[in-house]
Design a protein around this motif. Structure first.
Motif, PDB file in Angstrom:
ATOM      1  N   TYR A   1       0.668   5.413   0.880  1.00 17.33           N
ATOM      2  CA  TYR A   1      -0.142   6.392   1.598  1.00 17.33           C
ATOM      3  C   TYR A   1       0.426   7.803   1.400  1.00 17.33           C
ATOM      4  O   TYR A   1       1.649   8.005   1.408  1.00 17.33           O
TER       5      TYR A   1
ATOM      6  N   GLU B   1       4.008   0.821   2.391  1.00 17.59           N
ATOM      7  CA  GLU B   1       3.852  -0.244   3.384  1.00 17.59           C
ATOM      8  C   GLU B   1       3.846  -1.594   2.674  1.00 17.59           C
ATOM      9  O   GLU B   1       3.069  -1.820   1.749  1.00 17.59           O
TER      10      GLU B   1
ATOM     11  N   ASN C   1       0.839  -1.202   0.000  1.00 17.24           N
ATOM     12  CA  ASN C   1       0.000   0.000   0.000  1.00 17.24           C
ATOM     13  C   ASN C   1       0.868   1.243   0.000  1.00 17.24           C
ATOM     14  O   ASN C   1       1.975   1.245   0.558  1.00 17.24           O
TER      15      ASN C   1
ATOM     16  N   ARG D   1       4.403   7.347   2.032  1.00 19.02           N
ATOM     17  CA  ARG D   1       4.759   6.143   2.791  1.00 19.02           C
ATOM     18  C   ARG D   1       4.371   4.882   2.022  1.00 19.02           C
ATOM     19  O   ARG D   1       3.255   4.760   1.533  1.00 19.02           O
TER      20      ARG D   1
ATOM     21  N   LEU E   1       3.803  -5.794   3.396  1.00 21.39           N
ATOM     22  CA  LEU E   1       3.642  -6.906   4.321  1.00 21.39           C
ATOM     23  C   LEU E   1       4.257  -8.156   3.704  1.00 21.39           C
ATOM     24  O   LEU E   1       3.951  -8.504   2.561  1.00 21.39           O
TER      25      LEU E   1
END
Length: 327
Positions: A284, A297, A282, A295, A299
């Protein structure tokens, strides 16, 4: 001034009809459930007698024990054992108030509205220095002038329905402070809206911030903003449950308050949605686009998966188009 030393008085039986049936000038009880106290008295009897004094209307004013009186009336007692102050005791209004205060503090913690009741009653009887240095700490409040003024205004200006929500923790102290900054009519409109929609504590602040700003910017009363057709359509949408409706309303007002920001956020989300990103990745934007850095992200379960994602990201088309959505 200290608490008066009252000479021990034997209890006398009093007709409850002669006792004032409303909180008198020394009462500091609000938002209480009378049932546990009534059940206790019904089980073991009245342990401590209320303290009364005669008033100028030939009735009896409660000095200590208002909740006990209410419980006993609920239980249907036709005679109530009470202690009575006599004229020879020469007890001043301040001393009566302190009798009540210390009696309460010995048995329970006062709620926020009750603290306001205490301070509002004390402030005309006690020097401001004593209010800050003695009674604020006694009520477990910071000795700040602003805090003192807030609690006095809370008691003097807020309607009972707002106080009840505060005691029941349906609104926060912060919400109460924001409501106090409004005129009484606007405050009631906004509070009724909050309670109908059932905003949570965080949503209450967002809502009041936006509605207050919009009312100031557009020079319109807030109740007009609350009756706009687009907003009414959200409220009357039967396909939305309460949490969904609350979020939709906040989104509506945020869009009205920050149209350029909302437009930029939508543009950014649209750009991100066009990217062929893995589901565990993701991107942001900074809050309000106030920072120049975005940002990312990711996982992942292990290093190999992370390396594969990084390789994939380097080949993702459209990354170069991400940038300042305000442009």
């Amino acid at each position: 001034m200290g608490i008066p030393k009252i000479t021990a008085i034997e209890a006398q039986l009093v007709n409850p009809d002669k006792i004032e049936d409303f909180p008198g000038p020394y009462c500091m009880s609000f938002g209480f459930d009378i049932r546990p106290l009534a059940q206790s008295i019904n089980t073991v009897g009245l342990v401590n007698c209320p303290l009364l004094m005669k008033n100028e209307n030939a009735g009896l004013t409660v000095i200590v024990g208002y909740r006990r009186i209410r419980a006993l009336k609920t239980l249907g007692w036709d005679r109530i054992p009470c202690s009575m102050l006599s004229e020879s005791d020469e007890v001043s209004p301040l001393e009566c108030l302190l009798l009540n205060l210390y009696d309460n503090l010995a048995t329970r913690k006062l709620n926020e509205v009750e603290k306001g009741m205490v301070l509002a009653r004390l402030h005309s009887l006690v020097p401001r220095e004593d209010m800050l240095e003695v009674y604020m700490p006694l009520l477990e409040l910071p000795s700040h002038e602003a805090t003192l003024l807030f609690f006095i205004k809370l008691e003097q200006e807020l309607d009972a329905k707002i106080k009840e929500h505060l005691v029941q923790k349906k609104i926060s102290i912060q919400t109460a402070k924001m409501l106090l900054k409004m005129g009484s009519d606007e405050r009631n409109h906004v509070f009724d809206f909050i309670s109908d929609i059932k905003f949570n504590i965080n949503q209450q602040k967002q809502f009041i911030d936006n509605i207050s700003d919009l009312a100031a910017i557009q020079n319109r009363p807030s109740h007009e903003l609350l009756n706009e057709p687009s907003l009414r359509a959200i409220i009357e949408n039967k396909h939305l449950n309460n949490p969904q409706r609350a979020k939709a309303i906040l989104k509506f007002f945020r869009g009205r308050r920050f149209p350029s920001l909302v437009k930029a956020e939508k543009a950014f989300k649209k750009k991100v949605s066009r990217l062929d990103l893995p589901t565990s990745v993701n991107i942001y934007a900074p809050p309000y686009f106030e920072d120049s850095h975005y940002r990312l992200e990711v996982l992942f379960k292990e290093g190999r998966e992370l390396r594969d994602m990084i390789n994939r990201l380097t080949l993702t088309e459209g990354l170069d188009e991400l940038g300042d959505s305000w442009e």
